[in-house]
Design a protein around this motif. Sequence first.
Motif, mmCIF file in Angstrom:
data_model
loop_
_atom_site.group_PDB
_atom_site.id
_atom_site.type_symbol
_atom_site.label_atom_id
_atom_site.label_comp_id
_atom_site.label_asym_id
_atom_site.label_seq_id
_atom_site.Cartn_x
_atom_site.Cartn_y
_atom_site.Cartn_z
ATOM 1 N N THR A 111 97.667 112.907 72.688
ATOM 2 C CA THR A 111 97.642 112.805 71.318
ATOM 3 C C THR A 111 96.264 112.911 70.633
ATOM 4 O O THR A 111 95.205 111.978 71.067
ATOM 5 N N PRO A 112 96.086 113.842 69.751
ATOM 6 C CA PRO A 112 94.835 113.777 69.221
ATOM 7 C C PRO A 112 94.615 112.628 68.181
ATOM 8 O O PRO A 112 95.282 112.075 67.696
ATOM 9 N N ALA A 113 93.179 112.227 68.232
ATOM 10 C CA ALA A 113 92.700 111.218 67.560
ATOM 11 C C ALA A 113 92.718 111.550 66.171
ATOM 12 O O ALA A 113 92.741 112.652 65.643
ATOM 13 N N ARG A 114 93.197 110.448 65.346
ATOM 14 C CA ARG A 114 93.148 110.430 63.852
ATOM 15 C C ARG A 114 91.869 111.125 63.334
ATOM 16 O O ARG A 114 90.810 110.607 63.730
ATOM 17 N N ARG A 115 91.854 111.953 62.394
ATOM 18 C CA ARG A 115 90.784 112.838 61.616
ATOM 19 C C ARG A 115 89.982 111.485 61.140
ATOM 20 O O ARG A 115 90.792 110.509 60.481
ATOM 21 N N PRO A 116 88.566 111.514 61.025
ATOM 22 C CA PRO A 116 87.961 110.539 60.457
ATOM 23 C C PRO A 116 88.404 110.496 58.909
ATOM 24 O O PRO A 116 88.530 111.465 58.325
ATOM 25 N N PRO A 117 88.001 109.435 58.191
ATOM 26 C CA PRO A 117 88.393 109.577 56.614
ATOM 27 C C PRO A 117 87.404 110.509 55.991
ATOM 28 O O PRO A 117 86.291 110.634 56.545
ATOM 29 N N ALA A 118 87.998 111.264 54.932
ATOM 30 C CA ALA A 118 87.146 112.156 54.079
ATOM 31 C C ALA A 118 86.144 111.379 53.374
ATOM 32 O O ALA A 118 84.951 111.727 52.818
ATOM 33 N N HIS A 119 86.384 109.968 52.856
ATOM 34 C CA HIS A 119 85.551 109.556 51.828
ATOM 35 C C HIS A 119 85.408 107.971 52.321
ATOM 36 O O HIS A 119 86.517 107.366 52.584
ATOM 37 N N ASP A 120 84.280 107.587 52.395
ATOM 38 C CA ASP A 120 83.928 106.252 52.701
ATOM 39 C C ASP A 120 83.779 105.285 51.573
ATOM 40 O O ASP A 120 82.960 105.516 50.749
ATOM 41 N N LEU A 121 84.678 104.543 51.307
ATOM 42 C CA LEU A 121 84.565 103.526 50.095
ATOM 43 C C LEU A 121 84.450 102.062 50.549
ATOM 44 O O LEU A 121 84.841 101.297 49.863
ATOM 45 N N HIS A 122 84.076 102.039 51.777
ATOM 46 C CA HIS A 122 83.850 100.470 52.060
ATOM 47 C C HIS A 122 82.570 99.983 51.404
ATOM 48 O O HIS A 122 81.679 100.534 50.847
ATOM 49 N N PRO A 123 82.668 98.809 51.071
ATOM 50 C CA PRO A 123 81.611 98.063 50.200
ATOM 51 C C PRO A 123 80.315 97.614 50.939
ATOM 52 O O PRO A 123 80.352 97.561 52.208
ATOM 53 N N GLY A 124 79.323 97.554 50.455
ATOM 54 C CA GLY A 124 78.077 97.118 51.014
ATOM 55 C C GLY A 124 77.171 98.174 51.571
ATOM 56 O O GLY A 124 76.013 97.715 52.240
ATOM 57 N N THR A 125 77.492 99.488 51.463
ATOM 58 C CA THR A 125 76.720 100.663 51.809
ATOM 59 C C THR A 125 76.069 101.391 50.651
ATOM 60 O O THR A 125 76.924 101.925 49.836
ATOM 61 N N PRO A 126 74.571 101.493 50.816
ATOM 62 C CA PRO A 126 74.110 102.347 49.768
ATOM 63 C C PRO A 126 74.254 103.791 49.787
ATOM 64 O O PRO A 126 75.099 104.308 50.781
ATOM 65 N N ASP A 127 73.899 104.697 49.026
ATOM 66 C CA ASP A 127 73.916 106.035 49.155
ATOM 67 C C ASP A 127 72.727 106.540 49.966
ATOM 68 O O ASP A 127 71.639 106.502 49.790
ATOM 69 N N LEU A 128 73.285 106.843 51.358
ATOM 70 C CA LEU A 128 72.211 106.972 52.398
ATOM 71 C C LEU A 128 71.639 108.309 52.141
ATOM 72 O O LEU A 128 70.341 108.627 52.564
ATOM 73 N N GLY A 129 72.292 109.241 51.513
ATOM 74 C CA GLY A 129 71.590 110.532 51.341
ATOM 75 C C GLY A 129 70.363 110.370 50.368
ATOM 76 O O GLY A 129 69.692 111.511 50.296
ATOM 77 N N SER A 130 70.439 109.125 49.435
ATOM 78 C CA SER A 130 69.365 109.303 48.507
ATOM 79 C C SER A 130 67.924 108.387 49.164
ATOM 80 O O SER A 130 67.256 108.155 48.457
ATOM 81 N N PHE A 131 68.101 108.225 50.426
ATOM 82 C CA PHE A 131 66.921 107.625 50.865
ATOM 83 C C PHE A 131 65.526 108.412 50.589
ATOM 84 O O PHE A 131 65.716 109.447 50.811
ATOM 85 N N PRO A 132 64.571 107.705 50.122
ATOM 86 C CA PRO A 132 63.626 108.186 49.668
ATOM 87 C C PRO A 132 62.570 108.801 50.595
ATOM 88 O O PRO A 132 61.448 108.478 50.912
ATOM 89 N N ARG A 133 63.004 109.840 51.362
ATOM 90 C CA ARG A 133 62.355 110.393 52.633
ATOM 91 C C ARG A 133 60.906 110.834 52.212
ATOM 92 O O ARG A 133 59.754 110.376 53.039
#
Length: 473
Positions: A111-133
């Motif tokens: 049985t194939p594993a369920r696909r990961p969610p398309a959108h993460d709306l969990h609270p408490g996590t910032p926009d990781l893509g905006s880390f000021p590299r």
Amino acid sequence: MTESWATFGTDLHLDLGGAGLRSGLMNALREAVRTGRLAPGTRLPSSRTLAADLGVARNTVADAYAELVAEGWLTARQGSGTRVAQRAVPLTGRRAAVGSRPPGATRLTHTPARRPPAHDLHPGTPDLGSFPRAAWLKAARRALNAAPNEAFGYNDPRGRIELRTALADYLARARGVHADPDRVVVCSGFVHGLRLLARVLADRRVREVAVESYGLDVHWELLTGAGLRTPALPYDEHGTRTGELARQGALLITPAHQFPLGGALPPDRRAAAVDWARAEGALILEDDYDGEFRYDRQAVGALQGLDPERVVYLGTASKSLAPGVRLGWMVLPQGLIGEVLAAKGWSDWAGGAIDQLTLAEFITSGAYDRHIRGRRLRYRRRRDQLVAALAERAPDIRVSGIAAGLHAVLDLPPGTEASVVQAASYQGLAVQGLSRFRHPAVPHDREGLVVGYATPTDSAWSGALEALCRALP
């Protein structure tokens, strides 16, 4: 005969058993490939290098390589060297448990594993893509160039003085904290700081730490793991009822922005908590997890400002920058410093100096303030878009807890939370129900979704909103 060699930065232990050196080497290499210690595609040392490392003749290694190539374990190509072959091999041990199929299973019954969610709306996590590299890298270069040699040795368990000084100045200016560098202790995040404090409280024979009705179970479990009971304080529409504190030895609270319900603790209840701590000789553990992000109101200063000798202030870079930075801080009452440092000495004498120096430079240069202001504007736009979409598509849903932070609470009709969470999952959303954050001792009195709006990328945000609205009743 047991030897080791380093192959392109990877240490691999070989046990050369067997009747002879060649057969022992072949058996060891087969075992390393079979167990996954040598992954497919790994380049092996040249026969000359490996022979020198193992203290055997070069022909012994060359003959072992050639035979393993013939068997299909290795491949050899001109200019590419000898590598582990790309082949399916039965794995054992830990690696097998992760990726192998259970005994007797076939492709038809898998049985194939369920696909990961398309959108993460969990609270408490910032926009990781905006880390000021770029800004972080610039700060790291400046910090390394200016760092004294002693910074790369064993450091003060309180943390680097550069970071403690920068934090003391920033927290006094931005959060109203009464901070002195000598009172600041750097840790690797809120949970690490809470673990240290739990140990100190247990050593002080504290039996109970009062907590809020809604919060994070990992915090409650950490306290109970230290032998502390965690009675939940009641709450109402104005927040946690601190007037009902009794004989507990400490209080864990999020006064600036309650997690997850979202309100700020009213002034009279803040004062009641401090008065209780003074009367009982107790401590307040203030979790200021996202105090910088406020939108429709003036910033609420830290509770610690009311009594620095009764309140421990805890903050982190996890929401303002990213959880991966792994830096947090405590501002301690004078009488608690020695006990916390003693507890910290048992676990990790000091954190990494380079990241501490970088964050210190990032703060003192003004880059941290600029980053916070930029994120505040972005998250406010996200919040406004969420509220507008719900007003249009789900007008019966009440949204609360939105004056600050990175999440909102969507109140749901009684009996619908579980079905809405399931519907959201079908829509490709990772989202949590409010009951997930309710203390076990608190009656089931409210249902809702806790929606984090910071994590999705800008390109994915409109799709996440659309999916959320489809999942709501």
